[in-house]
Design a protein around this motif. Structure first.
Motif, short mmCIF file in Angstrom:
data_model
loop_
_atom_site.label_atom_id
_atom_site.label_comp_id
_atom_site.label_asym_id
_atom_site.label_seq_id
_atom_site.Cartn_x
_atom_site.Cartn_y
_atom_site.Cartn_z
N LEU A 158 -7.78 -5.03 19.48
CA LEU A 158 -6.97 -5.02 18.25
C LEU A 158 -5.63 -5.72 18.41
O LEU A 158 -5.13 -6.30 17.46
CB LEU A 158 -6.75 -3.56 17.82
CG LEU A 158 -8.03 -2.81 17.43
CD1 LEU A 158 -7.76 -1.33 17.29
CD2 LEU A 158 -8.59 -3.37 16.12
N THR A 187 -8.24 -6.76 12.44
CA THR A 187 -8.55 -5.56 11.65
C THR A 187 -9.81 -5.79 10.82
O THR A 187 -10.66 -4.91 10.69
CB THR A 187 -7.39 -5.22 10.69
OG1 THR A 187 -6.18 -5.19 11.42
CG2 THR A 187 -7.61 -3.87 10.03
N THR A 221 -13.52 -3.85 11.11
CA THR A 221 -14.08 -3.20 9.92
C THR A 221 -15.45 -3.80 9.57
O THR A 221 -16.34 -3.11 9.10
CB THR A 221 -13.12 -3.35 8.73
OG1 THR A 221 -11.80 -2.97 9.15
CG2 THR A 221 -13.54 -2.47 7.57
N THR A 268 -0.59 -9.20 3.62
CA THR A 268 -0.95 -8.51 4.87
C THR A 268 -0.17 -9.10 6.04
O THR A 268 0.40 -8.36 6.85
CB THR A 268 -2.46 -8.66 5.15
OG1 THR A 268 -3.19 -8.43 3.95
CG2 THR A 268 -2.90 -7.70 6.23
N GLU A 322 2.50 -7.26 8.65
CA GLU A 322 2.38 -7.27 10.12
C GLU A 322 3.60 -7.94 10.75
O GLU A 322 4.11 -7.48 11.78
CB GLU A 322 1.11 -8.02 10.55
CG GLU A 322 -0.18 -7.53 9.96
CD GLU A 322 -0.66 -6.20 10.53
OE1 GLU A 322 0.11 -5.51 11.21
OE2 GLU A 322 -1.82 -5.84 10.28
N ARG A 364 -2.67 0.87 17.47
CA ARG A 364 -3.42 0.20 16.40
C ARG A 364 -4.71 0.97 16.11
O ARG A 364 -5.09 1.13 14.94
CB ARG A 364 -3.76 -1.23 16.84
CG ARG A 364 -4.33 -2.09 15.74
CD ARG A 364 -3.26 -2.58 14.79
NE ARG A 364 -3.81 -3.44 13.76
CZ ARG A 364 -3.09 -3.99 12.81
NH1 ARG A 364 -1.77 -3.79 12.75
NH2 ARG A 364 -3.64 -4.74 11.89
N VAL A 402 -5.94 2.62 12.48
CA VAL A 402 -7.26 2.49 11.84
C VAL A 402 -7.85 3.87 11.58
O VAL A 402 -8.38 4.16 10.50
CB VAL A 402 -8.21 1.66 12.75
CG1 VAL A 402 -9.64 1.68 12.21
CG2 VAL A 402 -7.70 0.23 12.88
N GLY A 407 -6.98 -4.09 5.44
CA GLY A 407 -6.02 -4.67 6.37
C GLY A 407 -4.58 -4.32 6.00
O GLY A 407 -3.75 -4.07 6.87
N VAL A 459 -3.97 -0.65 7.03
CA VAL A 459 -3.78 -0.52 8.47
C VAL A 459 -2.42 -1.07 8.89
O VAL A 459 -1.72 -0.48 9.73
CB VAL A 459 -4.92 -1.23 9.23
CG1 VAL A 459 -4.65 -1.29 10.73
CG2 VAL A 459 -6.26 -0.52 8.98
N PHE A 473 0.31 1.08 10.82
CA PHE A 473 0.74 0.58 12.14
C PHE A 473 2.25 0.41 12.18
O PHE A 473 2.88 0.63 13.23
CB PHE A 473 0.05 -0.75 12.43
CG PHE A 473 0.30 -1.27 13.82
CD1 PHE A 473 -0.07 -0.54 14.94
CD2 PHE A 473 0.90 -2.51 14.03
CE1 PHE A 473 0.16 -1.02 16.22
CE2 PHE A 473 1.13 -3.00 15.30
CZ PHE A 473 0.76 -2.26 16.41
#
Lengths: 79, 79, 79, 79, 79, 79
Positions: B7, B32, B36, B63, B67, C22, C26, C61, C64, C68
């Motif tokens: 990950l 991710t 999935t 997204t 991140e 991570r 999830v 995504g 998550v 995260f």
């Protein structure tokens, strides 16, 4: 071509002003789309799709807001 | 195969530069999706779906922005 | 069954590494869906729906990424 | 009825553990829906709509993730 | 009418409690809609649209969660 | 025209009050749409589309919430 960046122009989040920081937010949002769809022709076809669609314009606004949040913090809000 | 991560590549959020941090943001967003939908064939079928759809490209951008916010903080914005 | 948690495995946000953090992100994202739709049969029916839909994979995504972000801060980014 | 709260149970964000904090996140997310649609009968009709829809389950997960982020910070991540 | 605010009631993010902070989050979310659609009649027509739609109720919940995050930080989580 | 900004009015995130900060959040959200769709005529056509659509009004509210989060932090929440 030496050391050329693809995702973060000039490889820094630091800018001289909020205006420049906002312009950077717009730019890095666009560069993510470019790396995900590297074909320039297809991107040219998609541009009028989102530029003429109210919902997509709003979604772009959300993306820029998220990027700008990060850039603003990086610059300590240009205080 | 020893200690291989699925990950977070190299099991760290620390990078040398904003550009590398952004590349990591793109990578972990993709990982991710991989966890999935582990079937590579199906992922290959879905790729053109989102790469040619303006709304999905924007959503991917959101997204990556999320991140990148985390990775930027982890790196103290590379200041 | 003693002190069993339903929403946060082992009742902590602290993990040994980004990779484990991570994986926790999830997991807690999935547990939220489990508590909202407790019927395992229906969840099994819904799984292929989102695993084969590009837009939903992207939305997962985003979820998550949000989880995260919290877990990363909790762990001071494993610096 | 004295001092009864409608939006934040027990009028505090502080909880004893991550598990309780997560449960609070789920609860306050639901209470927002309750105040926006105060008619219990209509809420009962809507419940199976979102509980059987993959996209809505994911969207609920995003809401809970956002609330949990706030509650986690309030509790200094239960470190 | 003197010094009347349109967007932030009483022109402050500081509240006495989480419950009041949450109520403020709901209020400022509504005031954004009011300034974007100033016509009260149209807003009255739209209200049943979103109050009876599961997806929109969830989206309202996300908005309130975002506003509450800001208000909670402003109040140092009422710790 | 000297030093005119396009994205951040007056090139600062600092405002005198929450109300002014919120107005700035609304303004910069609109300016992102303006730079993405520079044609004023098309923007005029899109305005009634989103102002009469419950889902889009909610999405605009999310954008403003995100911008306001950044502006509030920049102003140390006007505490």
């Amino acid at each position: 071509m030496l050391d050329k960046t693809q995702l973060i122009p000039e490889n820094t989040l630091i800018t001289n002003s909020p205006e420049e920081g906002r312009a950077l937010a717009v730019k890095i949002a666009r560069l993510t789309i470019k790396i995900t769809q590297p074909n320039a022709e297809i991107r040219d076809q998609l541009r009028p799709v989102y530029a003429n669609d109210a919902a997509m314009l709003i979604a772009i606004g959300q993306t820029v807001a998220l990027e700008f949040s990060t850039i603003s913090k990086a610059n300590n809000y240009w205080r």
